[in-house]
Design a protein around this motif. Structure first.
Motif, short mmCIF file in Angstrom:
data_model
loop_
_atom_site.label_atom_id
_atom_site.label_comp_id
_atom_site.label_asym_id
_atom_site.label_seq_id
_atom_site.Cartn_x
_atom_site.Cartn_y
_atom_site.Cartn_z
N MET A 1 5.72 8.13 -28.60
CA MET A 1 4.65 8.00 -27.60
C MET A 1 5.07 7.01 -26.52
N SER A 2 4.76 7.35 -25.29
CA SER A 2 5.13 6.50 -24.17
C SER A 2 4.43 5.15 -24.22
N LYS A 3 5.20 4.09 -24.08
CA LYS A 3 4.61 2.75 -24.02
C LYS A 3 4.17 2.39 -22.60
N LEU A 4 4.63 3.20 -21.63
CA LEU A 4 4.29 2.90 -20.24
C LEU A 4 2.78 2.96 -20.02
N TYR A 5 2.10 3.79 -20.80
CA TYR A 5 0.66 3.97 -20.61
C TYR A 5 -0.18 3.23 -21.64
N THR A 6 0.49 2.45 -22.50
CA THR A 6 -0.23 1.67 -23.50
C THR A 6 0.10 0.19 -23.30
N ASN A 7 1.18 -0.27 -23.92
CA ASN A 7 1.57 -1.68 -23.81
C ASN A 7 1.79 -2.12 -22.37
N LEU A 8 2.28 -1.19 -21.53
CA LEU A 8 2.65 -1.53 -20.16
C LEU A 8 1.67 -0.97 -19.13
N ALA A 9 0.44 -0.69 -19.55
CA ALA A 9 -0.51 -0.04 -18.65
C ALA A 9 -0.73 -0.83 -17.36
N ASN A 10 -0.85 -2.14 -17.47
CA ASN A 10 -1.08 -2.94 -16.26
C ASN A 10 0.16 -2.97 -15.37
N VAL A 11 1.34 -2.97 -16.00
CA VAL A 11 2.58 -2.90 -15.24
C VAL A 11 2.65 -1.57 -14.49
N TYR A 12 2.32 -0.48 -15.18
CA TYR A 12 2.25 0.83 -14.52
C TYR A 12 1.32 0.76 -13.31
N HIS A 13 0.13 0.23 -13.52
CA HIS A 13 -0.88 0.18 -12.46
C HIS A 13 -0.34 -0.52 -11.22
N GLU A 14 0.38 -1.59 -11.41
CA GLU A 14 0.88 -2.35 -10.26
C GLU A 14 2.12 -1.70 -9.65
N ILE A 15 3.07 -1.27 -10.47
CA ILE A 15 4.30 -0.70 -9.94
C ILE A 15 4.04 0.60 -9.19
N TYR A 16 3.23 1.47 -9.78
CA TYR A 16 3.09 2.80 -9.19
C TYR A 16 2.22 2.80 -7.94
N GLN A 17 1.48 1.76 -7.70
CA GLN A 17 0.78 1.68 -6.42
C GLN A 17 1.74 1.43 -5.28
N THR A 18 2.95 0.97 -5.57
CA THR A 18 3.97 0.81 -4.53
C THR A 18 4.82 2.07 -4.40
N LEU A 19 4.82 2.94 -5.40
CA LEU A 19 5.65 4.14 -5.38
C LEU A 19 4.88 5.35 -4.85
N PHE A 20 3.59 5.45 -5.15
CA PHE A 20 2.75 6.54 -4.67
C PHE A 20 1.84 6.05 -3.55
N ASP A 21 1.67 6.87 -2.54
CA ASP A 21 0.70 6.60 -1.49
C ASP A 21 -0.59 7.32 -1.88
N TYR A 22 -1.50 6.60 -2.52
CA TYR A 22 -2.71 7.23 -3.04
C TYR A 22 -3.64 7.70 -1.94
N ASP A 23 -3.56 7.09 -0.77
CA ASP A 23 -4.36 7.60 0.35
C ASP A 23 -3.88 8.98 0.75
N GLU A 24 -2.56 9.17 0.81
CA GLU A 24 -2.01 10.48 1.15
C GLU A 24 -2.28 11.48 0.04
N GLU A 25 -2.17 11.03 -1.23
CA GLU A 25 -2.49 11.90 -2.36
C GLU A 25 -3.94 12.40 -2.25
N PHE A 26 -4.83 11.46 -1.97
CA PHE A 26 -6.24 11.86 -1.85
C PHE A 26 -6.42 12.87 -0.72
N LYS A 27 -5.83 12.62 0.45
CA LYS A 27 -5.97 13.53 1.57
C LYS A 27 -5.49 14.94 1.21
N PHE A 28 -4.41 14.99 0.46
CA PHE A 28 -3.86 16.28 0.05
C PHE A 28 -4.85 17.03 -0.83
N TYR A 29 -5.34 16.36 -1.88
CA TYR A 29 -6.29 17.02 -2.78
C TYR A 29 -7.61 17.33 -2.07
#
Length: 247
Positions: A1-29
């Motif tokens: 099981m992936s630890k990225l979404y359990t033990n490292l959930a907060n790390v994921y939350h912070e890192i991936y906000q720099t990798l994904f443009d959620y404003d653009e993702e939202f506009k697309f959807y």
């Protein structure tokens, strides 16, 4: 099981906000949801709630599910007015029907076995109204594997707020259950002395898809594939699939 979404959930939350443009993702959807008259939407793989917040602000009737409680705890802080449930896409039943289900963040990549994908499509179909839509992004297997050598190595450094992170990752071809590969990564955080210290590691087997095989999976579970579009995303080339429940 992936630890990225359990033990490292907060790390994921912070890192991936720099990798994904959620404003653009939202506009697309948002563009495709509005085009298809969607009001009530289910997000599969809602993660830490970054799209949830934006969809709620846009007045969609929203419900998000994720496999990991640790991700949902952060999501409830990101989008406190959203409805969230812990659920496995392969066997969920929310006792509610939606205009559209979206599988975001290439979460379909974790359905590495055919039976698991077919079970997920069954559950999604039951959650949709007659004529309801399914929209999702998937990594393009042809583009990924045509130049996939035995191993790919990647290293990145990102800053989020006061935190500096480093990720070292390695991808190895697997092919045991489709167009699959093993992805392992180590995560580091810079301490007060400016030195990166290891804070965790992760391992997952992931899957990319050919357009033709996803079209067949959808047909087998009573969906009509309407459109396949290229979709800009982080690291790998994606395709965006739009389908309608027909049976």
């Amino acid at each position: 099981m992936s630890k990225l979404y359990t033990n490292l959930a907060n790390v994921y939350h912070e890192i991936y906000q720099t990798l994904f443009d959620y404003d653009e993702e939202f506009k697309f959807y948002d563009e495709h949801l509005r085009k298809n008259g969607v009001a009530k939407v289910l997000e599969v793989g809602c993660g830490t709630g970054n799209l949830a917040k934006r969809l709620l602000d846009a007045k969609y009737d929203y419900w998000g599910i994720d496999l990991f409680d640790e991700m949902l705890e952060i999501a409830k802080q990101t989008a406190p007015n959203a409805k969230f449930s812990q659920a496995d896409v392969r066997n969920f039943d929310l006792n509610s029907q939606f205009d559209c289900t979206i599988i975001t963040g290439r979460s379909i990549s974790y359905l590495i076995e055919n039976n698991g994908l077919l079970d997920a499509l069954n559950c999604i179909k039951r959650s949709l109204k007659v004529g309801g839509m399914l929209m999702f992004d998937a990594i393009d297997a042809e583009k990924m594997f045509e130049n996939f050598e035995s191993e790919k190595v990647d290293e990145l450094e990102v800053k989020y707020g006061v935190n500096d992170y480093q990720r070292k990752s390695r991808s190895r071809k697997n092919l045991s259950s489709g167009w699959t590969w093993d992805w392992e990564s180590e995560y580091f955080k810079k301490d007060s002395n400016g030195v990166y210290k290891k804070i965790g590691e992760d391992f997952s087997t992931l899957r990319a898809f050919l357009k033709e095989e996803l079209a067949l999976f959808l047909k087998l579970r009573g969906f009509q594939l309407i459109e396949v579009l290229p979709k800009k995303s982080y690291a790998w080339d994606d395709n965006f699939f739009i389908a309608r429940k027909v049976s």
